[in-house]
Scaffold this active site. Structure first.
Site, PDB file in Angstrom:
ATOM      1  N   GLN B 210       0.865  -1.192   0.023  1.00 60.14           N
ATOM      2  CA  GLN B 210       0.020   0.078  -0.067  1.00 60.14           C
ATOM      3  C   GLN B 210       0.888   1.346   0.172  1.00 60.14           C
ATOM      4  O   GLN B 210       0.242   2.179   0.263  1.00 60.14           O
ATOM      5  CB  GLN B 210      -0.853   0.133   1.134  1.00 60.14           C
ATOM      6  N   CYS B 371      -9.712  -8.166   4.376  1.00 58.95           N
ATOM      7  CA  CYS B 371      -8.808  -9.170   4.554  1.00 58.95           C
ATOM      8  C   CYS B 371      -7.988  -8.950   5.917  1.00 58.95           C
ATOM      9  O   CYS B 371      -6.671  -9.045   6.167  1.00 58.95           O
ATOM     10  CB  CYS B 371      -7.701  -9.507   3.628  1.00 58.95           C
TER      11      CYS B 371
END
Lengths: 137, 413
Positions: B210, B371
């Site tokens: 990310q 998740c």
């Protein structure tokens, strides 16, 4: 009423909606008005797998007829299962198994619901049919 | 984000949007607003063309042919490795391993550590990890008898640093944390985390899935032992990712998979392994994927990754301020250092309902646990809605998003 007749009723109801908002408002209202799920049946075993939200389904025989009760923590899922319960509940297991449902496609829920939800819808139907098999003699 | 991003040029959003064919379509009758960038970013035509041209004109198997096409394909693939090396400022190209993605990279390292750990050794991860940076380590612990320790987080979704310091000891062999949390957007103080772990001789793996698309990452400055990311979150293709590993560490790890390309000599009695990076790249790789990633790196470098981050940061603040005016938004993850990810719930509304109604209005957000079930359990919620921005998003799109949220809420309450 037969399953076919009930399906026709739903299809007609949805034919009046002009846009997605009207359709979803109706589904949400169905969800809000679906009551009577026995609290003691809100068990992990009764949760339908494959739905993103939690959907509980409980089924039992009343004479010759199979009765479904359902609940969900999300309103749209609750509205969808309410539609299915409306069509399939209070029918014989044999009728439930021999009818291929067509109303979901006809009212455009297949294409308008996201894949996850669409999967949720098919999981709901699969679980309902599994009960019908289990209660068939 | 409060880490000062040194932007030297403002992104021309309308111009860059022209590079992304997928953005110019209607979804359910409305122009697509794509706010699911933390799950996967869209692809610019430069990347699509690089892949398409490769298959049209340059495809051949690499690393073994003497013919021209094979040499060309090999050169392109190895050039892509070089681009990634420069992008991360890694010392050597052989420290860049092509994998299937972040998950593949983490599993490669976790598998390799099987031979390096003994019962009682410790691995530290954090509460903020994606399942893919939890499960491989749990499996490693099961194989070796090592123990998994978890850095806790606070209400804002920040790691409690003092607790990390307490967890560290001579037993710590590996620390695996993300640079940016996918669920909450928190930017973790990985420089400190790495420095401190090194004092105990532990290796550090950073999950950069990310981060690399939002700000400049320099693995040498960070002194990271392993740094991993996926191409598809960096405007590149799916099915390809990167493992950066320091040479000394990669040499310590045994090969992950056996096959062609990773061997030096094979007899039925004994096989000797190829050198880095090929030792970890068994079989014909995702050649087009690697080349596509190279094109994606070129694309983002041309825009300037910090310019990109600065615009995303502006969008983040704009969106948060607007969402606050609704008065019914509960934010999850309010760290001081934060990437352009907003995890939230609307009072009284199930996230799936809101997500479905946003989709009806052409707006793509993510719903669910992302998740990261431990984070959701921490907040005692089943999931959130997550809007995550890219440099191709606009303030006008955020305005549409706000109107769509209001409408969804009205329908549900």
């Amino acid at each position: 009423m037969t399953i076919k007749e009930k399906e026709e009723e739903v299809i007609e109801e949805f034919s009046f909606f002009e846009d997605w908002m009207a359709k979803y408002e109706y589904i949400i209202d169905l969800g809000k008005n679906l009551n009577g799920y026995p609290p003691e049946q809100k068990t992990p075993e009764n949760i339908i797998k494959g739905c993103q939200s939690q959907v509980w389904l409980h089924a039992y025989m009343d004479g010759e007829k199979l009765i479904y009760k359902a609940d969900s923590d999300a309103l749209i899922s609750k509205g969808l299962i309410s539609l299915l319960v409306g069509v399939l509940s209070d029918q014989t297991p044999a009728d439930i198994l021999s009818n291929k449902l067509k109303f979901i496609e006809e009212i455009g829920l297949n294409e308008h619901l996201s894949p996850n939800r669409s999967n949720g819808l098919s999981s709901m139907i699969k679980t309902m049919k599994a009960y019908a098999i289990a209660f068939s003699k | 984000m409060d880490l000062a991003i040194q932007a030297n040029q403002k992104i021309d959003v309308q111009k860059v949007r022209e590079d992304f064919p997928v953005l110019h379509q209607k979804v359910n009758g409305s122009p697509l607003v794509y706010f699911d960038n933390a799950a996967s970013t869209q692809k610019p035509k430069q990347v699509i063309e690089a892949i398409s041209n490769y298959y049209k004109y340059e495809h051949s198997n690499i690393h073994r042919g003497v013919h021209t096409l094979s040499l060309k394909a090999t050169e392109k693939y190895e050039n892509a490795r070089g681009k990634v090396q420069a992008f991360l400022n890694a010392p050597k190209p052989e420290e860049i391993i092509f994998t299937k993605g972040t998950t593949g990279s983490i599993n490669l390292v976790a598998n390799g550590f099987t031979t390096l750990l003994k019962p009682g050794d410790e691995i530290i991860i954090s509460y903020l990890e994606h399942h893919s940076n939890i499960v491989p380590w749990q499996m490693l612990c099961e194989r070796t008898g090592a123990i998994l320790k978890v850095i806790p987080m606070n209400e804002a979704g920040e790691l409690i640093y003092a607790e990390y310091e307490k967890l560290l000891s001579r037993k710590t062999k590996l620390v695996a944390v993300n640079h940016v949390s996918n669920a909450l957007g928190t930017i973790n103080p990985i420089q400190q985390i790495i420095n401190q772990a090194h004092q105990y001789g532990a290796a550090v793996l950073i999950d950069g899935a990310q981060s690399v698309s939002h700000f400049k990452v320099d693995v040498q400055a960070l002194n990271a032992d392993f740094y991993v990311f996926s191409a598809h979150k960096l405007y590149g293709p799916t099915g390809v990712g990167i493992l950066f590993g320091k040479e000394e560490w990669l040499n310590k790890l045994p090969p992950y998979q056996g096959g062609g390309d990773m061997i030096k000599t094979v007899t039925f009695e004994k096989t000797t392994y190829n050198e880095l990076p090929h030792k970890f790249e068994a079989g014909t790789p995702n050649i087009a994927g690697g080349i596509g990633l190279g094109a994606a790196v070129d694309y983002i470098e041309t825009l300037g990754v910090n310019n990109v981050g600065a615009w995303e940061d502006e969008l983040l603040h704009y969106a948060v301020d607007k969402m606050k005016t609704l008065g019914t938004v509960r934010f999850y993850g309010t760290a001081k250092n934060k990437a352009a990810v907003i995890s939230f719930l609307l009072d009284g509304c199930h996230p799936y309902d809101v997500g479905a109604l946003l989709d009806q209005q052409g707006i793509a957000v993510r719903t669910g646990h992302h998740c990261t079930q431990p984070i959701m359990d921490w907040y005692k919620i089943p999931g959130t809605l997550r809007a995550s921005f890219s440099f191709y998003n606009t303030k006008e799109e955020i305005d549409k998003f706000i109107i769509a949220l209001e409408r969804a809420q009205k329908m549900l309450l």
